[in-house]
Design an enzyme around this catalytic site. Structure first.
Site, PDB file in Angstrom:
ATOM      1  N   HIS A 122     -16.304 -14.692 101.935  1.00 38.45           N
ATOM      2  CA  HIS A 122     -16.364 -13.335 102.476  1.00 38.45           C
ATOM      3  C   HIS A 122     -16.290 -13.346 104.000  1.00 38.45           C
ATOM      4  O   HIS A 122     -16.941 -14.170 104.648  1.00 38.45           O
ATOM      5  CB  HIS A 122     -17.659 -12.663 102.034  1.00 38.45           C
ATOM      6  CG  HIS A 122     -17.894 -11.306 102.633  1.00 38.45           C
ATOM      7  ND1 HIS A 122     -17.033 -10.245 102.439  1.00 38.45           N
ATOM      8  CD2 HIS A 122     -18.881 -10.838 103.444  1.00 38.45           C
ATOM      9  CE1 HIS A 122     -17.486  -9.187 103.077  1.00 38.45           C
ATOM     10  NE2 HIS A 122     -18.603  -9.516 103.707  1.00 38.45           N
ATOM     11  N   SER A 123     -15.493 -12.440 104.567  1.00 39.78           N
ATOM     12  CA  SER A 123     -15.479 -12.193 106.009  1.00 39.78           C
ATOM     13  C   SER A 123     -15.234 -13.485 106.793  1.00 39.78           C
ATOM     14  O   SER A 123     -14.215 -14.132 106.627  1.00 39.78           O
ATOM     15  CB  SER A 123     -16.795 -11.522 106.416  1.00 39.78           C
ATOM     16  OG  SER A 123     -16.755 -11.051 107.737  1.00 39.78           O
ATOM     17  N   MET A 124     -16.188 -13.887 107.649  1.00 38.46           N
ATOM     18  CA  MET A 124     -16.011 -15.109 108.422  1.00 38.46           C
ATOM     19  C   MET A 124     -16.001 -16.357 107.536  1.00 38.46           C
ATOM     20  O   MET A 124     -15.514 -17.415 107.949  1.00 38.46           O
ATOM     21  CB  MET A 124     -17.088 -15.236 109.488  1.00 38.46           C
ATOM     22  CG  MET A 124     -16.873 -16.436 110.409  1.00 38.46           C
ATOM     23  SD  MET A 124     -17.956 -16.481 111.842  1.00 38.46           S
ATOM     24  CE  MET A 124     -17.115 -15.322 112.910  1.00 38.46           C
ATOM     25  N   GLY A 147     -14.028 -16.764 105.292  1.00 40.11           N
ATOM     26  CA  GLY A 147     -12.610 -17.085 105.195  1.00 40.11           C
ATOM     27  C   GLY A 147     -12.138 -17.936 106.351  1.00 40.11           C
ATOM     28  O   GLY A 147     -11.305 -18.830 106.184  1.00 40.11           O
ATOM     29  N   THR A 192     -12.712 -12.056 100.384  1.00 41.10           N
ATOM     30  CA  THR A 192     -13.100 -10.645 100.394  1.00 41.10           C
ATOM     31  C   THR A 192     -13.222 -10.202 101.848  1.00 41.10           C
ATOM     32  O   THR A 192     -14.137 -10.584 102.550  1.00 41.10           O
ATOM     33  CB  THR A 192     -14.424 -10.418  99.638  1.00 41.10           C
ATOM     34  OG1 THR A 192     -15.467 -11.210 100.197  1.00 41.10           O
ATOM     35  CG2 THR A 192     -14.265 -10.772  98.169  1.00 41.10           C
TER      36      THR A 192
END
Length: 458
Positions: free
Chosen positions: A265-267, A269, A293
């Site tokens: 999720h978010s960072m 990634g 996500t």
């Protein structure tokens, strides 16, 4: 005549006296003014300030400001019970007396107090979720670094019973930035919505049901206390990126697992992208699917190879915040990058929960591709039990690829070779789904990254 002269003399004498008095007064005033203009000595100023402080009831002049005092004097409960909150049967945080949701503005007109109280509750929730990981999903806490010294601070990850010995499937979960820790997607959802939407517990339960072993990273646990109570950076986990690479090396790359899926999720990634760039060979060898996500990874980062870009384009999907219905295709940022689809929500923090079912449907499709690949390998005389990944020459082919991962899942022939080590774990660049730059690199300087939108701390 004499009387007249004497009177005139007296009048003259009085006039002279008057002028002398006036002159003396002027001189005195000038001297007083000059003295007042002289700079005060340190003792004089200190005495005067102390006198003023005593008059105001403020104490010594060098004491902390009122703001600093308030930050250190707040006392909050240390357990959910003392906070008078608990999670109901639906996983919602409710007051034990009133039954109402969490009230942020506990003290009207005192935002600093309310924020500190919220953060104190957040720390309690972190420990509560750690306990749920161990009791409800039976994950085990593993301290890192693995060669831990007795006197140094530590971090940890969570893993299912056979995560480090399985030869089959492993799901790796990577949280975003901010105050969230292992097992959490978004603190504000845990507080204001429920455990299912804000934690990784649904992902863990579903993965275990689907036959996965599970590894949960803890990327934001970067500092800790040594035996003397001194705060230090944690060795091998001083940043989310260093943590990600170290956990990959210790618990994935060096283990017998063949089929690794990642949900980030978010960072998270960006951490995933960093692992791929630093450990390209083992990453491409083991990973068969990645579900992002609202990830901020950016394949334009220097050091990202063409092989990784092609792999991301064929084997990853990014569920992004969008006004469109769930799974509506969105245009990718570049040709070789993750496919983008709508997460069915415009709220960044909600994307992991709203895309939950779609993520596991995607993982199931990628598993089916693996089964097909193994079957074809068996019919052609190849070992059907070996995880498959493409050779470099296959990945470097610039022709258009179909949606199959047949070429991407062949075994590397040089299985015994080691990944290239990188002594400096630099933080890579990243972009939000809106294209805002996360770094200060000269290549992308159109805007500064807005962490307020993507921070999981709120």
């Amino acid at each position: 005549m004499n009387i007249c002269l004497q009177s005139a003399s007296v009048r003259i004498t009085f006039r002279i006296h008057d002028w002398l008095v006036i002159a003396c007064c002027i001189t005195s005033l000038h001297l007083i003014s000059s003295v007042r203009c002289l700079p005060e000595s340190q003792d004089t100023m200190s005495t005067r300030h102390n006198r003023m402080d005593r008059g105001n009831g403020e104490g010594p002049a060098r004491k902390k400001s009122r703001t600093e005092q308030s930050l250190t004097s707040y006392q909050f409960p240390t357990t959910l019970e003392d906070f008078q909150y608990q999670f109901n049967e639906k996983g919602q945080l409710r007051h034990t007396v009133t039954g109402k949701p969490y009230e942020f503005e506990f003290k009207k007109g005192n935002p600093m107090y309310n924020q500190r109280r919220y953060e104190a509750l957040g720390k309690i929730l972190t420990q509560h979720i750690y306990k749920l990981l161990e009791t409800e999903t039976k994950l085990q806490r593993i301290d890192i670094p693995t060669d831990l010294q007795e006197d140094e601070p530590r971090s940890f990850v969570f893993a299912s019973k056979n995560a480090l010995v399985t030869r089959d499937k492993l799901l790796v979960l990577i949280n975003g930035a901010g105050a969230v820790r292992a097992g959490q997607w978004a603190r504000k959802l845990i507080v204001n919505d429920c455990l299912d939407s804000g934690t990784q517990l649904p992902y863990i339960r579903k993965a275990l049901q689907e036959g996965y072993e599970v590894l949960v990273m803890n990327t934001n646990e970067n500092r800790g206390l040594d035996s003397r109570g001194k705060s230090l950076t944690i060795r091998k986990s001083s940043s989310p990126y260093e943590h990600g690479v170290y956990v990959w090396d210790q618990f994935v790359a060096s283990r017998p697992v063949r089929h690794v899926a990642i949900v980030a999720h978010s960072m998270g990634g960006s951490v995933t992208e960093h692992i791929a760039s630093k450990r390209e060979q083992s990453f491409l060898k083991k990973v068969f699917a990645i579900a992002f996500t609202d990830s901020i990874h950016h394949l334009g980062t220097p050091g990202i190879s063409h092989n990784i870009k092609k792999f991301f384009a064929k084997n990853t999907v990014n569920w992004v915040s969008s006004i469109q219905p769930l799974d509506t295709p969105r245009p990718p940022k570049r040709t070789l990058d993750s496919k983008q689809v709508s997460a069915g929500t415009q709220v960044h923090a909600e994307t992991s929960w709203t895309s939950f079912k779609s993520v596991f449907k995607f993982l199931k499709n990628k598993e089916n591709e693996l089964v097909m690949t193994k079957g074809q390998q068996g019919r052609t005389g190849q070992n059907p039990g070996v995880a498959s990944i493409a050779h470099h020459e296959d990945l470097d082919d610039d022709e258009e690829d179909d949606d199959s991962t047949l070429e991407l899942r062949k075994e590397y022939s040089d299985e015994g070779s080691q990944d290239k080590e990188d002594s400096q774990e630099e933080r890579p660049k990243g972009r939000s789904v809106s294209g805002i730059d996360i770094s200060s690199s000269d290549e992308d300087t159109e805007a500064s990254f807005d962490f307020s939108r993507y921070s999981e701390e709120l």
